[in-house]
Design a protein around this motif. Structure first.
Motif, PDB file in Angstrom:
ATOM      1  N   GLU A 132      -6.524  10.882 -21.971  1.00 27.45           N
ATOM      2  CA  GLU A 132      -7.217   9.577 -21.953  1.00 27.45           C
ATOM      3  C   GLU A 132      -6.707   8.709 -20.808  1.00 27.45           C
ATOM      4  OE1 GLU A 132      -6.747   7.866 -25.858  1.00 27.45           O
ATOM      5  OE2 GLU A 132      -7.772   9.590 -26.747  1.00 27.45           O
ATOM      6  N   GLY A 133      -5.397   8.814 -20.552  1.00 21.74           N
ATOM      7  CA  GLY A 133      -4.787   8.056 -19.451  1.00 21.74           C
ATOM      8  C   GLY A 133      -5.380   8.480 -18.117  1.00 21.74           C
ATOM      9  N   LEU A 134      -5.544   9.788 -17.911  1.00 20.89           N
ATOM     10  CA  LEU A 134      -6.131  10.290 -16.658  1.00 20.89           C
ATOM     11  C   LEU A 134      -7.565   9.787 -16.533  1.00 20.89           C
ATOM     12  CD1 LEU A 134      -4.911  14.025 -16.587  1.00 20.89           C
ATOM     13  CD2 LEU A 134      -4.122  12.149 -15.127  1.00 20.89           C
ATOM     14  N   GLN A 135      -8.283   9.833 -17.658  1.00 24.60           N
ATOM     15  CA  GLN A 135      -9.692   9.408 -17.654  1.00 24.60           C
ATOM     16  C   GLN A 135      -9.810   7.932 -17.269  1.00 24.60           C
ATOM     17  OE1 GLN A 135     -12.037   8.870 -21.379  1.00 24.60           O
ATOM     18  NE2 GLN A 135     -12.994  10.771 -20.700  1.00 24.60           N
ATOM     19  N   GLU A 136      -8.892   7.145 -17.819  1.00 24.70           N
ATOM     20  CA  GLU A 136      -8.944   5.708 -17.559  1.00 24.70           C
ATOM     21  C   GLU A 136      -8.525   5.388 -16.120  1.00 24.70           C
ATOM     22  OE1 GLU A 136      -6.642   2.048 -19.486  1.00 24.70           O
ATOM     23  OE2 GLU A 136      -7.274   3.598 -20.927  1.00 24.70           O
ATOM     24  N   ARG A 137      -7.368   5.932 -15.707  1.00 22.70           N
ATOM     25  CA  ARG A 137      -6.876   5.623 -14.349  1.00 22.70           C
ATOM     26  C   ARG A 137      -7.777   6.213 -13.276  1.00 22.70           C
ATOM     27  NH1 ARG A 137      -2.109   6.960 -16.669  1.00 22.70           N
ATOM     28  NH2 ARG A 137      -1.970   8.929 -15.557  1.00 22.70           N
ATOM     29  N   LEU A 148      -2.134  10.085 -10.460  1.00 15.19           N
ATOM     30  CA  LEU A 148      -0.956  10.624 -11.149  1.00 15.19           C
ATOM     31  C   LEU A 148       0.260   9.703 -11.027  1.00 15.19           C
ATOM     32  CD1 LEU A 148      -1.296  14.393 -10.149  1.00 15.19           C
ATOM     33  CD2 LEU A 148      -2.099  13.279 -12.231  1.00 15.19           C
ATOM     34  N   ASP A 149       0.122   8.623 -10.235  1.00 18.55           N
ATOM     35  CA  ASP A 149       1.236   7.671 -10.098  1.00 18.55           C
ATOM     36  C   ASP A 149       1.676   7.210 -11.478  1.00 18.55           C
ATOM     37  OD1 ASP A 149       0.916   7.816  -7.375  1.00 18.55           O
ATOM     38  OD2 ASP A 149       0.184   5.761  -7.108  1.00 18.55           O
ATOM     39  N   GLY A 150       2.988   7.168 -11.679  1.00 15.58           N
ATOM     40  CA  GLY A 150       3.499   6.624 -12.936  1.00 15.58           C
ATOM     41  C   GLY A 150       3.632   7.649 -14.051  1.00 15.58           C
ATOM     42  N   CYS A 151       3.154   8.875 -13.855  1.00 14.60           N
ATOM     43  CA  CYS A 151       3.341   9.913 -14.890  1.00 14.60           C
ATOM     44  C   CYS A 151       4.825  10.323 -14.856  1.00 14.60           C
ATOM     45  CB  CYS A 151       2.502  11.157 -14.589  1.00 14.60           C
ATOM     46  SG  CYS A 151       0.755  10.962 -14.883  1.00 14.60           S
ATOM     47  N   LEU A 202       6.830  19.641 -13.591  1.00 13.81           N
ATOM     48  CA  LEU A 202       7.381  19.039 -12.370  1.00 13.81           C
ATOM     49  C   LEU A 202       7.641  17.557 -12.627  1.00 13.81           C
ATOM     50  CD1 LEU A 202       5.685  21.563 -11.121  1.00 13.81           C
ATOM     51  CD2 LEU A 202       5.959  20.299  -9.028  1.00 13.81           C
ATOM     52  N   PRO A 203       8.656  16.991 -11.953  1.00 16.13           N
ATOM     53  CA  PRO A 203       8.913  15.558 -12.172  1.00 16.13           C
ATOM     54  C   PRO A 203       7.811  14.695 -11.557  1.00 16.13           C
ATOM     55  CG  PRO A 203      10.340  16.418 -10.429  1.00 16.13           C
ATOM     56  CD  PRO A 203       9.587  17.599 -10.990  1.00 16.13           C
ATOM     57  N   GLY A 204       7.520  13.590 -12.198  1.00 16.17           N
ATOM     58  CA  GLY A 204       6.538  12.653 -11.633  1.00 16.17           C
ATOM     59  C   GLY A 204       7.221  11.741 -10.624  1.00 16.17           C
ATOM     60  N   TRP A 205       6.511  10.720 -10.172  1.00 16.51           N
ATOM     61  CA  TRP A 205       7.094   9.796  -9.195  1.00 16.51           C
ATOM     62  C   TRP A 205       6.812   8.373  -9.636  1.00 16.51           C
ATOM     63  CZ3 TRP A 205       3.499  13.604  -8.118  1.00 16.51           C
ATOM     64  CH2 TRP A 205       2.164  13.194  -7.970  1.00 16.51           C
ATOM     65  N   ARG A 206       7.784   7.468  -9.301  1.00 18.03           N
ATOM     66  CA  ARG A 206       7.636   6.065  -9.707  1.00 18.03           C
ATOM     67  C   ARG A 206       6.885   5.258  -8.659  1.00 18.03           C
ATOM     68  NH1 ARG A 206      13.068   4.898 -11.508  1.00 18.03           N
ATOM     69  NH2 ARG A 206      13.344   5.926 -13.504  1.00 18.03           N
TER      70      ARG A 206
END
Ligand code: GDP
Ligand code: IMO
Ligand code: MG
Length: 442
Positions: free
Chosen positions: A288-293, A335-338, A374-378
């Motif tokens: 849902e987060g991907l859909q919204e962002r 994907l920012d913030g994941c 994989l690690p995300g990024w801030r």
């Protein structure tokens, strides 16, 4: 000069419109080769947001020739509506738009048959866009289709229409129990369209091959995506045309020897509209987060797009069947913030590990994705225009996409606007694109 095919590597909506718009700056001709107004290609420039359905995404530049090739199915009502809307926004449409007289027409009965057929399928429905695409291609293959050029021959047009309606009305009225169509009404309606479109029609294979002989750059704009291709997609949950790169030749009348390279467009995650298997689909709040962002709602039908993690198996398959020389990865910013990102490296089914897409739809729909985390990024990547400025974790993610897709990345998109783009290598600016150069260029 290079002639380049741009195709979707997933299930459509990868951002082909944005990438074609960027590349079109260095092209002389942009041509659509398949599909119809089921496509919705979004281009955001300084002036406005444009969604193209039938008209190639190069139309916003002055002096570029835009062609609707013979492989496209043309709904004249939708085309004229699109032309009017663009003209109302100040976009020039005249001699810069040419339609193949060999392209097939979408008729009102195609849409009615599709609607009735989808309804009758219940839960087995494909979830089509309702634009009459499947029935029009079915008529083409059954050799009863009506072509754009037939609009110029009223006698022949009427005869074909009469013959087709005798059969189609029978389907509609007896099988599906819905109203049929009157010959005269449809005839008059289409003769009106003929008046408007007759000046745009030509033998576009001649036009294209002449341009190529003159050393011009031709950009072939794919619609839909590899996994919606009628042969290579998740059949029967596909569209009815050849959306993979092979369709560019049959859909334009340009031979394969004139094509220099194929670029695949991949979203940094995966989406799908309509029914059919989707191994990395996320039915939870992450999806849902991907859909919204990502504002993942259809550009043609407004339907919500199903969302999931990036699937390396899916895109590697696209690299192979399209002979892709490079990739454009879009929507990295979404994907920012994941905190962490999953990426699919294979599938598991009945104790077996699949590194390639299983051809059996039943198997595919029961597959469990094998993930690597994989690690995300801030730091935000939104709007980034240089590779150097990307966070190290985002670079690592892109490197892994390249490895899994077995294809070098040429373009990274970090926002919907033209300038929100990192071009590592422009395939239209170099003589003969080779594999693997983008990595060295960084
Ligand atoms: P197409 O059918 O492949 O041309 O793609 P669509 O236009 O249907 O869907 C892609 C959507 O993502 C459109 O709304 C674009 O404006 C948008 N888009 C394209 N690239 C990017 C990007 O890098 N980041 C973001 N946030 N949006 C993008
Ligand atoms: P662009 O070019 C995403 C999907 C439909 C349905 C299936 C068959 O914008 O990427 P159809 O109407 O073609 O018979 O529907 O294909 N579909 C698309 N999905 N993007 C598209 O185009 C699509 N065109 C068709 O949702 O699942
Ligand atoms: Mg789209």
């Amino acid at each position: 000069m290079p002639n380049l095919i741009v195709v979707g590597t997933q299930w459509g909506d990868e951002g082909k419109g944005k990438i074609v718009d960027i590349l079109a700056r260095d092209a002389d001709v942009v041509v659509r080769f398949q599909g119809g107004s089921n496509a919705g290609h979004t281009v955001v420039n300084a002036r406005d947001t444009f969604v193209f359905h039938l008209i190639p995404s190069g139309i916003l530049y002055r002096g570029k020739l835009c062609i609707i090739g013979n492989g496209v199915v043309v709904d004249p009502e939708a085309l004229i509506d699109e032309m009017d809307r663009l003209q109302a926004k100040g976009v020039e449409i005249g001699k810069n738009l040419v339609i193949s007289h060999r392209a097939h027409l979408i008729m009102p009965y195609h849409k009615a048959i599709e609607k009735a057929s989808e309804q009758s399928k219940g839960s087995r429905r494909i979830g089509t866009t309702g634009r009459g695409i499947g029935p029009s291609y079915a008529d083409k293959m059954a050799r009863i289709g009506i072509r754009v050029g037939d609009l110029l021959n009223p006698g022949l047009f009427r005869q074909k229409l009469e013959e087709n309606l005798a059969e189609m009305n029978c389907f509609l009225e007896r099988l599906y129990q819905v109203s049929g169509f009157q010959v005269e009404k449809v005839f008059q309606q289409y003769m009106g369209y003929a008046e408007r479109l007759k000046s745009c029609m030509a033998d576009t294979s001649v036009v294209l091959n002449r341009a190529i002989e003159q050393g011009k750059n031709v950009l072939f704009e794919g619609a839909q995506g590899t996994h919606l291709d009628v042969d290579f997609g998740t059949y029967p949950f596909v569209t009815s045309s050849s959306a993979a790169a092979g369709g560019a030749c049959t859909g334009t009348g340009v031979g394969p020897t004139a094509i220099d390279a194929v670029m695949g467009v991949a979203k940094a995650y995966t989406t799908r509209v309509g029914s059919g298997p989707f191994p990395t689909e996320l039915k939870d709040e992450v999806g849902e987060g991907l859909q919204e962002r990502g504002k993942e709602f259809g550009a043609t039908t407004g339907r919500p797009r199903r969302c999931g993690w990036f699937d390396g198996v899916l895109v590697r398959y696209a690299t192979r069947v399209n002979g892709m020389a490079s990739l454009a990865v879009t929507k990295l910013d979404v994907l920012d913030g994941c905190r962490e990102l999953k990426i699919c490296t294979g599938y598991r089914h009945a104790g077996r590990l699949y590194k390639e897409m299983p051809g059996d739809l039943q198997v595919l729909s029961e597959c469990e994705p094998v993930y690597e985390v994989l690690p995300g990024w801030r730091n935000a990547t939104t709007g980034a225009t240089s590779y150097k400025a990307l966070p190290p974790q985002a670079k690592r993610y892109l490197d892994r996409i390249e490895e899994l897709a077995a294809c070098p990345i040429d373009i990274i998109s970090t926002g919907s606007r033209r300038d929100e783009t990192i071009v590592l290598r422009n395939p239209l600016a170099s003589a003969r694109p080779k594999r693997g150069r983008a990595r060295n260029a960084r």
